[in-house]
Design a protein around this motif. Structure first.
Motif, short mmCIF file in Angstrom:
data_model
loop_
_atom_site.label_atom_id
_atom_site.label_comp_id
_atom_site.label_asym_id
_atom_site.label_seq_id
_atom_site.Cartn_x
_atom_site.Cartn_y
_atom_site.Cartn_z
N PHE A 1 4.77 4.36 8.76
CA PHE A 1 5.71 5.17 9.55
C PHE A 1 5.58 6.59 9.03
N TYR A 2 5.34 7.53 9.92
CA TYR A 2 5.09 8.89 9.49
C TYR A 2 5.99 9.84 10.29
N VAL B 1 -6.27 8.07 8.22
CA VAL B 1 -7.29 7.97 7.18
C VAL B 1 -6.67 7.85 5.78
N LYS B 2 -5.35 7.90 5.72
CA LYS B 2 -4.64 7.75 4.44
C LYS B 2 -3.93 6.41 4.32
N VAL B 3 -3.90 5.65 5.42
CA VAL B 3 -3.07 4.44 5.45
C VAL B 3 -3.53 3.44 4.38
N ASN B 4 -2.57 2.94 3.59
CA ASN B 4 -2.94 2.06 2.47
C ASN B 4 -1.97 0.93 2.20
N ILE B 5 -0.83 0.93 2.91
CA ILE B 5 0.15 -0.13 2.70
C ILE B 5 -0.13 -1.26 3.69
N SER C 1 1.98 -6.96 1.97
CA SER C 1 2.60 -6.58 0.68
C SER C 1 4.11 -6.53 0.76
N GLY C 2 4.65 -6.25 1.96
CA GLY C 2 6.09 -6.13 2.11
C GLY C 2 6.65 -4.81 1.60
N LEU C 3 5.78 -3.91 1.16
CA LEU C 3 6.23 -2.62 0.64
C LEU C 3 6.66 -1.69 1.77
N ASP C 4 7.50 -0.71 1.44
CA ASP C 4 7.96 0.29 2.41
C ASP C 4 6.75 1.10 2.88
N ALA C 5 6.57 1.15 4.20
CA ALA C 5 5.39 1.82 4.76
C ALA C 5 5.70 3.24 5.20
#
Length: 502
Positions: free
Chosen positions: A410-411, A485-489, A493-497
């Motif tokens: 989410f950006y 190009v930065k997306v990594n979550i 993983s369940g981490l906050d995106a």
């Protein structure tokens, strides 16, 4: 000598001479592309195009759905809505705008319609320049080499051709079981040619056509409701579809979920009273509207072509033409492509490319076939949605949930910050194979200029792009596209995106 003459006359009798090398029925984007390409390659070509007026009497010129009642006027009216939002944002950026802003439908409609007419004229000029015979006539097939052409006045002529190409596309459907639907409703064939504002509008359906129309109507300040029987954007990634409709609701579009219209009645006041049923409760509701816009699907333009008597196989459920990988039908020398073909994307660029490739094959210049995999597209809703490749649902179905990895974020676009705009639906995800080089299977993006963002990444799919390729690409800062190009979550993983910082 006498025997030689006999053999020569036998050869001549076996050769059939035709009026044209190719006759194309349908003057939409695909038909025009095919006919012009064929003519450029030296073939003698005719194109037939005749548009039956809509149920409301709307008619238009050469160019098909995209030019007249689709992509082009839709994008221009979408732009009108975006400008309205931009004016509101402008105040936060220091622009001194006195008084309330308002929109004039007639001014916009005239400008859009004039542009479309200029495109109609341009297409006619192009056909003439490329030596394509244009006939404003309705075509139907007599046999695999013969077409009957009929003018509006009823004048008939016969054309023969070595090959016949069908590219007549489709038209919007009206529901057949709802009293008043046809008499009092319009479709996307009409909305772009209205001289006066449609006013308070009910849009029935939740296809991309329905949501795009509802989006720009809301954006120019009209009271707009979308009535949805089941789900929005069927065939698209459903997480993305939900983000699109959530944004639309926050933007001001009303939604009547799980509802089906029952009747449309014109009141003495001229307003349209719509009665509908809530499928969850069974209760009936009613309200009045100035316009009811039906966006409940499209039907192929095959009925008047005389295909059954020739044995051209159709899909019984959809009415579309069954075609092979080379766009051939079940009858030799008859080809079909574009929206009228079963299993093909209903998209203008695919029809254009397929038409050009078909023309090259018919001219004997190429054997290349159209690649229908990984075709990118964009839905021009208030928050645009661009995608290429598989949806998450399709990826799970084909590869298994445990065999895919979904990277997401989410950006917040920089432009939204000063304007204090809600960015909670600005989202992206990249669906990859989980093992090996992690080949990218699908890419999805909601945000401003989604089409421009998606187009660039779409090329990567033709090159076998992997997740590593994505990470190795340097982003352009500050843009929304760089977030891809930065997306990594990962979802796993369940981490906050939520993206924080640069």
């Amino acid at each position: 000598m006498r025997g030689s003459i006999h053999r020569f006359s036998s050869i001549l009798s076996s050769i059939r001479f035709y009026d044209y090398d190719v006759v194309v029925i349908g003057g939409g984007s695909g038909g025009l592309a095919c006919s012009k390409e064929a003519a450029q390659l030296g073939l003698n070509v005719a194109v037939l195009d005749y548009v039956e007026p809509s149920a409301k009497g709307t008619k238009w010129g050469l160019g098909g759905t995209c030019v007249n009642v689709g992509c082009i006027p839709k994008k221009l009216m979408h732009q009108a809505a975006l400008l309205g939002t931009a004016v509101k944002d402008a105040r936060k950026y220091g622009w001194q705008i006195s008084g309330p802003i308002s929109h004039d439908w007639a001014t916009m409609a005239e400008a859009v319609q004039n542009h479309v007419r200029s495109l109609n004229w341009g297409h006619r000029v192009q056909l003439q320049d490329k030596k394509v015979k244009y006939l404003n006539m309705k075509g139907s097939l007599v046999d695999e080499h013969t077409v009957t052409a009929l003018t509006k006045a009823g004048k008939e002529m016969t054309l023969t051709a070595k090959n016949i190409v069908i590219a007549t596309g489709g038209r919007p459907k009206f529901p057949t079981n709802i009293p008043g639907a046809v008499e009092h409703g319009i479709t996307s064939d009409d909305i772009f040619w209205l001289k006066e504002s449609p006013g308070k509008t009910l849009v029935v359906g939740a296809s991309y056509v329905a949501l795009e129309c509802a989006g720009f109507l809301t954006g120019i300040g009209l009271d707009t409701t979308v009535m949805v029987r089941s789900i929005a954007l069927r065939g698209f990634d459903q997480q993305m579809a939900e983000l699109v409709t959530d944004y639309m609701e926050s933007y001001g579009t009303k939604f009547a979920w799980k509802c089906v219209p029952k009747s449309v009645e014109k009141l003495p006041s001229g307003a349209l009273q719509v009665i509908w049923t809530d499928m969850l409760t069974g209760n009936e509701h009613k309200d009045t509207y100035d316009t009811v816009l039906w966006a409940v699907g499209r039907a192929p333009e095959t009925k008047a072509l005389g295909l059954n008597k020739l044995g051209v196989q159709l899909n019984k459920k959809t009415g579309k033409i069954i075609v092979g990988v080379d766009e051939s039908t079940t009858v030799p020398n008859i080809y079909a492509f574009g929206d009228i073909s079963q299993g093909r994307p209903e998209l203008t660029p695919t029809a254009i490319k397929a038409g050009k490739l078909l023309a090259r094959r018919l001219a004997g210049r190429s054997t290349a076939l159209m690649n229908y995999d990984n075709v990118p597209t964009t839905v021009f809703t208030p928050l645009e949605y661009g995608c290429v490749g598989l949806s998450e649902e399709e990826a799970e179905s084909r590869h298994g949930k445990d065999n895919i990895e979904v990277f997401h974020a989410f950006y917040k676009p920089l432009e939204f910050t000063v304007a204090e705009r809600d960015a909670s639906q600005c989202y992206l995800k990249v669906i990859c194979e989980r093992a090996g080089v992690q080949k990218i299977l699908g890419l999805h993006f909601t945000g401003s200029n989604a089409g421009e963002v998606t187009q660039g990444f779409a090329m990567g799919f033709q090159c076998g792009a992997t997740y590593s390729h994505l990470l190795e690409t340097v982003g352009i800062h500050p843009t929304s596209a760089e977030e891809l190009v930065k997306v990594n979550i990962t979802k796993r993983s369940g981490l906050d995106a939520t993206v924080t910082g640069c």
